[in-house]
Design a protein around this motif. Structure first.
Motif, short mmCIF file in Angstrom:
data_model
loop_
_atom_site.label_atom_id
_atom_site.label_comp_id
_atom_site.label_asym_id
_atom_site.label_seq_id
_atom_site.Cartn_x
_atom_site.Cartn_y
_atom_site.Cartn_z
N GLU A 60 -98.57 -26.23 21.49
CA GLU A 60 -97.91 -27.20 20.62
C GLU A 60 -96.66 -27.76 21.29
O GLU A 60 -96.39 -28.96 21.23
CB GLU A 60 -97.55 -26.54 19.27
N SER A 61 -95.89 -26.89 21.95
CA SER A 61 -94.68 -27.33 22.64
C SER A 61 -95.04 -28.32 23.76
O SER A 61 -94.41 -29.37 23.91
CB SER A 61 -93.92 -26.13 23.22
N VAL A 62 -96.06 -27.98 24.54
CA VAL A 62 -96.47 -28.84 25.67
C VAL A 62 -96.95 -30.20 25.15
O VAL A 62 -96.60 -31.25 25.69
CB VAL A 62 -97.58 -28.15 26.51
N LYS A 63 -97.74 -30.17 24.07
CA LYS A 63 -98.27 -31.41 23.49
C LYS A 63 -97.11 -32.33 23.09
O LYS A 63 -97.11 -33.53 23.39
CB LYS A 63 -99.13 -31.05 22.27
N THR A 64 -96.09 -31.76 22.44
CA THR A 64 -94.92 -32.54 22.04
C THR A 64 -94.22 -33.13 23.26
O THR A 64 -93.85 -34.31 23.27
CB THR A 64 -93.93 -31.64 21.26
N LEU A 65 -94.05 -32.31 24.30
CA LEU A 65 -93.37 -32.77 25.51
C LEU A 65 -94.14 -33.90 26.18
O LEU A 65 -93.55 -34.91 26.59
CB LEU A 65 -93.19 -31.60 26.50
N VAL A 66 -95.46 -33.75 26.27
CA VAL A 66 -96.28 -34.76 26.94
C VAL A 66 -96.24 -36.08 26.16
O VAL A 66 -96.08 -37.16 26.74
CB VAL A 66 -97.73 -34.25 27.12
N GLU A 67 -96.33 -36.00 24.83
CA GLU A 67 -96.28 -37.22 24.02
C GLU A 67 -94.96 -37.96 24.22
O GLU A 67 -94.93 -39.19 24.35
CB GLU A 67 -96.45 -36.89 22.53
N LEU A 68 -93.85 -37.21 24.27
CA LEU A 68 -92.54 -37.85 24.46
C LEU A 68 -92.42 -38.42 25.87
O LEU A 68 -91.85 -39.50 26.07
CB LEU A 68 -91.42 -36.84 24.19
N ALA A 69 -92.98 -37.71 26.85
CA ALA A 69 -92.94 -38.19 28.23
C ALA A 69 -93.71 -39.50 28.35
O ALA A 69 -93.26 -40.45 28.99
CB ALA A 69 -93.53 -37.13 29.16
N GLU A 70 -94.86 -39.55 27.68
CA GLU A 70 -95.67 -40.78 27.74
C GLU A 70 -94.95 -41.95 27.07
O GLU A 70 -95.21 -43.11 27.38
CB GLU A 70 -97.05 -40.53 27.09
N ALA A 71 -94.06 -41.62 26.13
CA ALA A 71 -93.29 -42.69 25.46
C ALA A 71 -92.00 -42.99 26.25
O ALA A 71 -91.10 -43.66 25.75
CB ALA A 71 -92.95 -42.26 24.04
N ASN A 72 -91.95 -42.48 27.50
CA ASN A 72 -90.81 -42.72 28.39
C ASN A 72 -89.47 -42.26 27.82
O ASN A 72 -88.46 -42.93 27.98
CB ASN A 72 -90.71 -44.21 28.75
N LYS A 73 -89.47 -41.11 27.17
CA LYS A 73 -88.22 -40.58 26.63
C LYS A 73 -87.53 -39.71 27.67
O LYS A 73 -88.19 -39.03 28.47
CB LYS A 73 -88.51 -39.73 25.40
N LYS A 74 -86.20 -39.69 27.61
CA LYS A 74 -85.46 -38.70 28.42
C LYS A 74 -85.47 -37.41 27.62
O LYS A 74 -84.96 -37.36 26.49
CB LYS A 74 -84.03 -39.15 28.64
N ILE A 75 -86.06 -36.36 28.20
CA ILE A 75 -86.28 -35.13 27.44
C ILE A 75 -85.35 -34.02 27.91
O ILE A 75 -85.24 -33.76 29.12
CB ILE A 75 -87.74 -34.64 27.60
N VAL A 76 -84.71 -33.37 26.94
CA VAL A 76 -83.95 -32.15 27.22
C VAL A 76 -84.75 -31.00 26.62
O VAL A 76 -85.00 -30.97 25.42
CB VAL A 76 -82.55 -32.21 26.57
N ILE A 77 -85.20 -30.07 27.46
CA ILE A 77 -86.04 -28.96 26.96
C ILE A 77 -85.16 -27.74 26.73
O ILE A 77 -84.47 -27.27 27.65
CB ILE A 77 -87.17 -28.62 27.96
N THR A 78 -85.15 -27.26 25.48
CA THR A 78 -84.35 -26.07 25.15
C THR A 78 -85.28 -25.02 24.54
O THR A 78 -86.46 -25.27 24.33
CB THR A 78 -83.24 -26.41 24.14
N GLY A 79 -84.73 -23.85 24.25
CA GLY A 79 -85.50 -22.83 23.54
C GLY A 79 -86.31 -21.93 24.44
O GLY A 79 -86.12 -21.89 25.66
N CYS A 80 -87.26 -21.22 23.83
CA CYS A 80 -87.94 -20.12 24.51
C CYS A 80 -88.77 -20.55 25.70
O CYS A 80 -88.87 -19.86 26.70
CB CYS A 80 -88.78 -19.33 23.52
N MET A 81 -89.40 -21.73 25.61
CA MET A 81 -90.24 -22.16 26.73
C MET A 81 -89.39 -22.57 27.93
O MET A 81 -89.80 -22.40 29.08
CB MET A 81 -91.13 -23.31 26.29
N ALA A 82 -88.20 -23.10 27.66
CA ALA A 82 -87.27 -23.44 28.74
C ALA A 82 -86.84 -22.17 29.47
O ALA A 82 -86.78 -22.11 30.70
CB ALA A 82 -86.05 -24.18 28.18
#
Length: 452
Positions: A60-82
């Motif tokens: 679920e975390s990866v899916k969210t990250l990929v969707e935001l990346a495809e929308a050309n967002k600048k992403i800051v990854i925090t939390g357990c997966m980071a």
């Protein structure tokens, strides 16, 4: 001239412990003058507070990250997966401008400032030691009547299936004074229910006081004007006579016990390296039920742990049938790399795990249904949390239900959100209750008619 500060949105995933980190990041950003927007499309930066507890959560975390990346967002990854996959995330997601560890979220403002200067930031403490206190800004994202209150962070246990100590560090507790001060702030904001959380709440205080101090904490919180105090993650062995007495003597402490038992069979509990090595016997359960007869009992089980035989599973079915928990959550085992259980022999095929989960849930359903039926005809207090805009119907929870994991109460009548009202329960199914708000005049006339 200084430019306008960028707009930041937070996409939140994961548990209520992660939820508090999200709320602190929001509070810090708002305090520093950032525009925080709930709409990710309008934001310059999206902070994704990730979960890495089990495979499904990572997907679920990866899916969210990929969707935001495809929308050309600048992403800051925090939390357990980071915390878990720092370098890999930076390599695989060029859109990620920063990774921030679970013990570093309080540096979020500085991280955004560094990114604004063109730096790609990796801010991760290998062994997290940070815990926020009542002075750390916080912007609550839960419904207005309820707030989570973290009493400790991290865990000293090393259960064979669990990656959390690796992601969150060892236990560190806040002082009783700090927790009570935050509870008081929440009470002043009109909060009606606080939910005490940590990885293992019954061990609260062990690291700073040399022994668990949950009983003292509950008694101290009893002096704060909040109607409901609920505890999550109470290990049965930590429910000492002193803690049980504190629950009984503290009027606002709900007799709601969330016992993450994970299994019933001593061999499986030993293999799981559970802290009490398989002594979850019926004796502990009997003592709890005897001393707190009104207690609502919730538990979670893992099915399909490596080596779980049909006989072990049968033991769990019988245990569940015998103890009649109010609420049961069942998870299939998720092999986590870096945990001892990952390499154990006799891994159980996914379809057998799923069948066992379904069988245990099917066994529990009539038990939950029966428990809910017992509420019919009672007048219970309900914390009103949402309103259905179409029908005007209200939705809330009675003390028997914790947010997100348990059922709800569907209520007819009028009440303000975030208030506790009396509701006459008229019907119930396996998950939820249905009722009508009782106004005080009717109550009075009813009590008089019974006297007459």
């Amino acid at each position: 001239m200084m430019g306008e500060k960028p707009t930041v949105a937070i996409s939140h995933l994961g548990c209520e412990k992660n939820r508090i980190d999200t709320e602190h990041m929001l509070g810090l950003l708002v305090n520093a003058g950032y525009n925080v927007d709930s709409n990710e499309e309008l934001a310059d930066y999206v902070i994704v507070n990730t979960c890495s507890f089990i495979e499904a959560a990572r997907q679920e975390s990866v899916k969210t990250l990929v969707e935001l990346a495809e929308a050309n967002k600048k992403i800051v990854i925090t939390g357990c997966m980071a915390q878990h996959f720092q370098e890999q995330l930076l390599e695989e997601l060029p859109e990620a401008v920063a990774v921030v560890g679970t013990g570093d979220y309080h540096k979020i403002v500085e991280v955004i400032e560094r990114v604004e200067q063109g730096e790609r930031v990796k801010e991760i403490t290998d062994e997290p030691t940070y815990i926020a206190d009542e002075t750390t800004p916080r912007y609550r994202t839960t419904t207005e009547g309820v707030a989570y209150l973290r009493v400790a962070e991290g865990c000293d246990y090393r259960c064979a299936f669990c990656i959390i100590p690796h992601l969150r560090g060892n236990q560190r507790s806040r002082t009783i004074e700090s927790i009570v001060a935050e509870a008081q702030q929440l009470a002043d904001q009109g909060v009606k229910e606080i939910i005490l959380i940590s990885q293992i709440t019954t061990n609260y205080g062990l690291d700073i006081y040399g022994k668990p101090k949950l009983a003292e904490l509950l008694r101290a919180l009893g002096k704060v004007d909040i109607p409901w105090i609920r505890m999550h993650y109470a290990y049965p062995t930590g429910l000492t006579p002193d803690v049980i007495a504190a629950i009984q003597e503290t009027p606002n402490c709900l007799p709601y016990l969330d016992l993450p038992l994970q299994h019933s069979h001593p061999e499986i509990l030993r293999a799981m390296n559970r802290p009490w090595q398989g002594q979850v016997n019926d004796g502990i359960m009997a003592r709890i039920k005897m001393s707190l007869p009104s207690a609502v009992l919730r538990t979670t089980f893992i099915v399909g742990f490596p080596g779980e035989t049909q006989e072990h599973f049968q033991h769990l079915l019988e245990f569940t049938q015998r103890h009649k928990f109010d609420h049961v959550g069942v998870f299939t085992f998720s092999p986590e790399e870096g945990t001892p259980a990952y390499n154990l022999p006799n891994q159980i095929p996914a379809e057998i795990m799923a069948a066992r989960r379904d069988q245990l849930m099917a066994l529990q359903q009539p038990i939950s249904w029966q428990k809910n039926q017992q509420e019919i005809g009672k007048i219970v207090e309900v914390l009103i949390e949402q309103e259905n805009p179409e029908t005007g119907e209200l939705i809330g929870r009675s003390a028997r239900f914790s947010p997100e994991v348990d059922g709800q109460v569907y209520v007819k009548g009028e009440a303000r959100l975030g208030t506790i009202v009396k509701v006459a329960i008229q019907s119930a199914d396996a998950y939820d209750l249905y009722g009508q708000i009782v106004n005080s005049d009717r109550l009075l006339s009813r009590s008089l008619s019974t006297v007459a």
